[in-house]
Scaffold this active site. Structure first.
Site, PDB file in Angstrom:
ATOM      1  N   LYS A  50      43.595  15.627  13.542  1.00  0.00           N
ATOM      2  CA  LYS A  50      42.970  15.971  12.258  1.00  0.00           C
ATOM      3  C   LYS A  50      41.506  16.404  12.377  1.00  0.00           C
ATOM      4  CE  LYS A  50      45.767  16.007   9.948  1.00  0.00           C
ATOM      5  NZ  LYS A  50      46.895  16.963  10.172  1.00  0.00           N
ATOM      6  N   GLY A  52      40.657  19.502  13.327  1.00  0.00           N
ATOM      7  CA  GLY A  52      40.548  20.961  13.209  1.00  0.00           C
ATOM      8  C   GLY A  52      41.353  21.684  14.283  1.00  0.00           C
ATOM      9  N   HIS A 105      46.313  16.034  22.442  1.00  0.00           N
ATOM     10  CA  HIS A 105      45.449  14.946  21.968  1.00  0.00           C
ATOM     11  C   HIS A 105      45.248  13.910  23.080  1.00  0.00           C
ATOM     12  CE1 HIS A 105      45.910  16.474  17.943  1.00  0.00           C
ATOM     13  NE2 HIS A 105      47.157  16.087  17.796  1.00  0.00           N
ATOM     14  N   SER A 135      41.853  12.537   6.420  1.00  0.00           N
ATOM     15  CA  SER A 135      42.855  13.566   6.726  1.00  0.00           C
ATOM     16  C   SER A 135      44.075  12.932   7.404  1.00  0.00           C
ATOM     17  CB  SER A 135      42.211  14.635   7.613  1.00  0.00           C
ATOM     18  OG  SER A 135      43.097  15.694   7.810  1.00  0.00           O
ATOM     19  N   TYR A 190      33.656  20.620  13.992  1.00  0.00           N
ATOM     20  CA  TYR A 190      34.371  21.161  12.826  1.00  0.00           C
ATOM     21  C   TYR A 190      33.364  21.609  11.763  1.00  0.00           C
ATOM     22  CZ  TYR A 190      37.432  20.900   8.662  1.00  0.00           C
ATOM     23  OH  TYR A 190      38.110  21.160   7.492  1.00  0.00           O
ATOM     24  N   PHE A 226      40.118  29.462   5.707  1.00  0.00           N
ATOM     25  CA  PHE A 226      41.079  28.526   5.112  1.00  0.00           C
ATOM     26  C   PHE A 226      42.047  29.307   4.221  1.00  0.00           C
ATOM     27  CE2 PHE A 226      42.503  25.282   2.123  1.00  0.00           C
ATOM     28  CZ  PHE A 226      42.762  24.207   2.961  1.00  0.00           C
ATOM     29  N   ARG A 252      45.123  21.168   3.803  1.00  0.00           N
ATOM     30  CA  ARG A 252      44.992  20.333   2.611  1.00  0.00           C
ATOM     31  C   ARG A 252      43.746  20.741   1.827  1.00  0.00           C
ATOM     32  NH1 ARG A 252      42.808  15.337   1.220  1.00  0.00           N
ATOM     33  NH2 ARG A 252      41.502  15.507   3.064  1.00  0.00           N
ATOM     34  N   LYS A 253      42.543  20.325   2.285  1.00  0.00           N
ATOM     35  CA  LYS A 253      41.311  20.696   1.581  1.00  0.00           C
ATOM     36  C   LYS A 253      40.362  21.509   2.460  1.00  0.00           C
ATOM     37  CE  LYS A 253      40.736  17.085  -1.894  1.00  0.00           C
ATOM     38  NZ  LYS A 253      39.857  15.975  -2.311  1.00  0.00           N
ATOM     39  N   GLY A 254      40.235  21.108   3.711  1.00  0.00           N
ATOM     40  CA  GLY A 254      39.390  21.851   4.640  1.00  0.00           C
ATOM     41  C   GLY A 254      37.914  21.814   4.296  1.00  0.00           C
TER      42      GLY A 254
HETATM   43  P1  A3P Z   1      41.970  18.096   5.626  1.00  0.00           P
HETATM   44  O1  A3P Z   1      43.173  17.224   5.673  1.00  0.00           O
HETATM   45  O2  A3P Z   1      40.689  17.310   5.495  1.00  0.00           O
HETATM   46  O3  A3P Z   1      42.054  19.187   4.623  1.00  0.00           O
HETATM   47  P2  A3P Z   1      44.423  19.286  12.552  1.00  0.00           P
HETATM   48  O4  A3P Z   1      44.741  20.719  12.682  1.00  0.00           O
HETATM   49  O5  A3P Z   1      43.623  18.730  13.714  1.00  0.00           O
HETATM   50  O6  A3P Z   1      45.618  18.487  12.219  1.00  0.00           O
HETATM   51  O7  A3P Z   1      43.400  19.139  11.346  1.00  0.00           O
HETATM   52  C1  A3P Z   1      43.812  19.391  10.031  1.00  0.00           C
HETATM   53  C2  A3P Z   1      42.581  19.493   9.165  1.00  0.00           C
HETATM   54  O8  A3P Z   1      41.920  20.740   9.432  1.00  0.00           O
HETATM   55  C3  A3P Z   1      42.939  19.491   7.682  1.00  0.00           C
HETATM   56  O9  A3P Z   1      41.842  18.827   7.038  1.00  0.00           O
HETATM   57  C4  A3P Z   1      42.954  20.984   7.377  1.00  0.00           C
HETATM   58  O10 A3P Z   1      42.797  21.292   6.012  1.00  0.00           O
HETATM   59  C5  A3P Z   1      41.779  21.450   8.215  1.00  0.00           C
HETATM   60  N1  A3P Z   1      41.804  22.906   8.463  1.00  0.00           N
HETATM   61  C6  A3P Z   1      42.807  23.638   8.991  1.00  0.00           C
HETATM   62  N2  A3P Z   1      42.474  24.944   9.003  1.00  0.00           N
HETATM   63  C7  A3P Z   1      41.226  25.030   8.461  1.00  0.00           C
HETATM   64  C8  A3P Z   1      40.351  26.134   8.177  1.00  0.00           C
HETATM   65  N3  A3P Z   1      40.686  27.389   8.435  1.00  0.00           N
HETATM   66  N4  A3P Z   1      39.154  25.854   7.619  1.00  0.00           N
HETATM   67  C9  A3P Z   1      38.795  24.575   7.329  1.00  0.00           C
HETATM   68  N5  A3P Z   1      39.588  23.502   7.566  1.00  0.00           N
HETATM   69  C10 A3P Z   1      40.793  23.727   8.124  1.00  0.00           C
END
Ligand code: A3P
Length: 292
Positions: A50, A52, A105, A135, A190, A226, A252-254
């Site tokens: 989580k 990024g 990971h 997240s 991130y 995003f 989700r929110k990013g």
């Molecule tokens: P949130 O759950 O806070 O929205 P991972 O890829 O390591 O599983 O991380 C997922 C997180 O990265 C999620 O955070 C997701 O929304 C965010 N994310 C994925 N693509 C993104 C983007 N282009 N810009 C910003 N955040 C992004």
């Protein structure tokens, strides 16, 4: 048959990290990964969950597509960037031309030995751990391999105690920081990507030794917003919802600072105390929120 060190019916512990039981992965499979063949041109994307991962994955894929246009593939990023410890062994083993991308990971002591000995490029993405916690809390409601948290309070404590998927965030970041001189590693935050993704793409291209034109860099940036990724099925893992492996969108929110919508004042104080205790001798700083 390996006997698993079970933390719960959902997670087992191995070498200090927590893996999903239902994935079917065994300690011997994890050990075997240390011996997979590494090519000097391989690129490893490494994260605590989580932080990024799929965002950086999209950026790396688009940089490689621009730098190696003959190798563009019609496949999702999930296929193009195999998850080292994932159960998609066929995907992992399939023949691909160099340079190959991998994502993982795993901690430094569980990586294929060649990552260090062959000095492959490693991109390590880190995110402020309060937003990682939130997240991951949502992800635990999505990924069917994980136990749905009983409450935010329970999950909060598990995260601090290193009982969440993949174990302690604090350990993960510390382990990579401590091993940085043994690897050819670039640390990317991130929140720095949120503030100036183009600047981070330029740094990545320099690190990966990929000379991209300004237009090509603009294209990478455009493909990695995003907004774009949310609608790009090759990047956003939505197919896993159709396959019933995820129940919610990973995009989700990013943002930075969503933890403020979840942490109580007392939880925040506790988190800060643990953070100071665990991280205070590391020269790393984190951005806890970005005002919109
Ligand atoms: P949130 O759950 O806070 O929205 P991972 O890829 O390591 O599983 O991380 C997922 C997180 O990265 C999620 O955070 C997701 O929304 C965010 N994310 C994925 N693509 C993104 C983007 N282009 N810009 C910003 N955040 C992004």
């Amino acid at each position: 048959m390996d006997s698993l060190d079970l933390l719960s019916p959902y997670l087992f512990r191995y070498k200090g990290k927590n893996f999903a039981v239902k994935e079917g992965l065994k300690p011997k499979d994890l050990d075997a990964l240390q011996h997979v063949e590494v090519h000097p041109s391989d690129i490893y994307l490494i994260t605590y969950p989580k932080s990024g991962t799929i965002w950086m994955q999209q950026i790396l894929v688009k940089i490689m597509d621009a730098a190696h246009p003959d190798q563009v593939e019609e496949a999702t990023n999930r296929i193009r960037v195999p998850w080292l410890e994932g159960s998609t062994v066929d995907n992992f083993l399939r023949e691909r031309p160099d340079p190959r991308l991998y994502r993982t990971h795993l901690s430094p002591n569980m990586l294929p030995h060649g990552v260090k000995t062959k000095r492959t490029k490693v991109v390590y993405v880190m995110r402020n751990p309060k937003d990682v916690l939130v997240s991951l809390y949502h992800f635990a409601h999505s990924w069917v391999m994980l136990e749905t948290p009983k409450s935010f309070e329970d999950f909060f404590q598990d995260f601090l105690d290193g009982k969440a998927f993949m174990g302690s965030w604090f350990d993960h970041v510390r382990e990579y920081y401590n091993e940085k001189d043994q690897m050819d590693i670039l640390f990317v935050k991130y929140e720095d990507m949120l503030k100036d993704v183009r600047g981070e793409v330029v740094k990545l291209c320099a690190f990966l030794e990929k000379a991209l034109t300004d237009e090509a860099i603009d294209h990478v940036v455009e493909m990695s917003t995003f907004k774009h990724m949310k609608t790009d099925p090759s990047a956003n893992y939505k197919d896993l919802i159709e396959k019933q492996r995820y129940q919610k969108e990973t995009m989700r929110k990013g943002v930075a600072g969503d933890w403020k919508n979840f942490f109580t004042v007392a939880q925040n104080e506790l988190f800060d105390r643990v953070f100071t205790e665990r991280m205070n001798n590391l020269p790393l700083s984190f951005t806890w929120e970005i005002k919109q």
